[in-house]
Design a protein around this motif. Structure first.
Motif, PDB file in Angstrom:
ATOM      1  N   THR A  80       0.916  -1.358   0.131  1.00  0.00           N
ATOM      2  CA  THR A  80       0.092  -0.008   0.192  1.00  0.00           C
ATOM      3  C   THR A  80       0.992   1.277  -0.058  1.00  0.00           C
ATOM      4  N   ILE A  81       0.351   2.430  -0.004  1.00  0.00           N
ATOM      5  CA  ILE A  81       0.881   3.462  -0.025  1.00  0.00           C
ATOM      6  C   ILE A  81       1.638   4.056   1.576  1.00  0.00           C
ATOM      7  N   ALA A  82       2.555   4.773   1.396  1.00  0.00           N
ATOM      8  CA  ALA A  82       3.263   5.176   2.469  1.00  0.00           C
ATOM      9  C   ALA A  82       2.307   5.818   3.463  1.00  0.00           C
ATOM     10  N   PRO A  83       2.391   5.584   4.820  1.00  0.00           N
ATOM     11  CA  PRO A  83       1.600   6.186   5.817  1.00  0.00           C
ATOM     12  C   PRO A  83       1.338   7.854   5.659  1.00  0.00           C
ATOM     13  N   LYS A 110       2.893  -3.249  -7.472  1.00  0.00           N
ATOM     14  CA  LYS A 110       2.108  -2.218  -7.011  1.00  0.00           C
ATOM     15  C   LYS A 110       1.058  -2.624  -5.765  1.00  0.00           C
ATOM     16  N   GLY A 111       1.153  -3.837  -5.498  1.00  0.00           N
ATOM     17  CA  GLY A 111       0.156  -4.354  -4.425  1.00  0.00           C
ATOM     18  C   GLY A 111      -1.268  -3.884  -4.774  1.00  0.00           C
ATOM     19  N   HIS A 112      -2.040  -3.191  -3.890  1.00  0.00           N
ATOM     20  CA  HIS A 112      -3.324  -2.822  -3.531  1.00  0.00           C
ATOM     21  C   HIS A 112      -3.219  -1.011  -3.764  1.00  0.00           C
ATOM     22  N   THR A 113      -1.906  -0.565  -3.940  1.00  0.00           N
ATOM     23  CA  THR A 113      -1.840   0.672  -3.805  1.00  0.00           C
ATOM     24  C   THR A 113      -2.841   1.721  -4.810  1.00  0.00           C
TER      25      THR A 113
END
Length: 149
Positions: A80-83, A110-113
């Protein structure tokens, strides 16, 4: 353009996109920097994601109301995206804007980004995400930029 970059890969992509498009750059920063060690950074970000206690971020100081198109870039951490970018996007209203997401990864894709960014940008028109291993900035990135112009 809004982005977070820990190692500089996402920053280089953001700068390459800005050079092609003339986009303004807004780098999101946590109030407390992540450790220099990648392993320690991942440990901290995993704890943030697991507990939902996301980091405070430094004031961004840019109003997105005047933008119709917004590029959003992040490294992929745990799919996912960085916090810090999550914190920023939760505070924004991007409905009605065109969002062009991009990410850098260390080999896991990309995962679920893209889905996570879309969920944080409810009502936005989402373009397909550009994902690159450690921040590809060549012809492939340029083609993505041109295809979304």
């Amino acid at each position: 353009m809004i982005f977070y970059s820990w190692a500089g890969h996402t920053r280089r992509m953001a700068e390459a996109i800005a050079a092609e498009t003339g986009a303004d750059l807004l780098e999101i920063q946590p109030r407390e920097a992540y450790p220099a060690s990648y392993r320690e950074t991942l440990r901290r970000s995993k704890a943030e994601l697991d507990t939902g206690r996301l980091p405070d971020i430094q004031p961004a100081g840019q109003d997105l109301k005047g933008y119709d198109t917004v590029y959003i870039g992040s490294p992929v951490w745990y799919g996912t995206i960085a916090p810090p970018l999550t914190v920023y996007l939760k505070s924004q209203q991007l409905a009605g804007k065109r969002v062009l997401p991009f990410c850098t990864h260390g080999g896991g894709g990309k995962g679920h980004t893209d889905r996570d960014i879309a969920a944080l940008c409810a009502g936005a028109q989402m373009a397909p995400m550009y994902a690159a291993y450690e921040g590809g900035t060549g012809a492939e990135l340029s083609a993505w930029v041109r295809s979304n112009a």
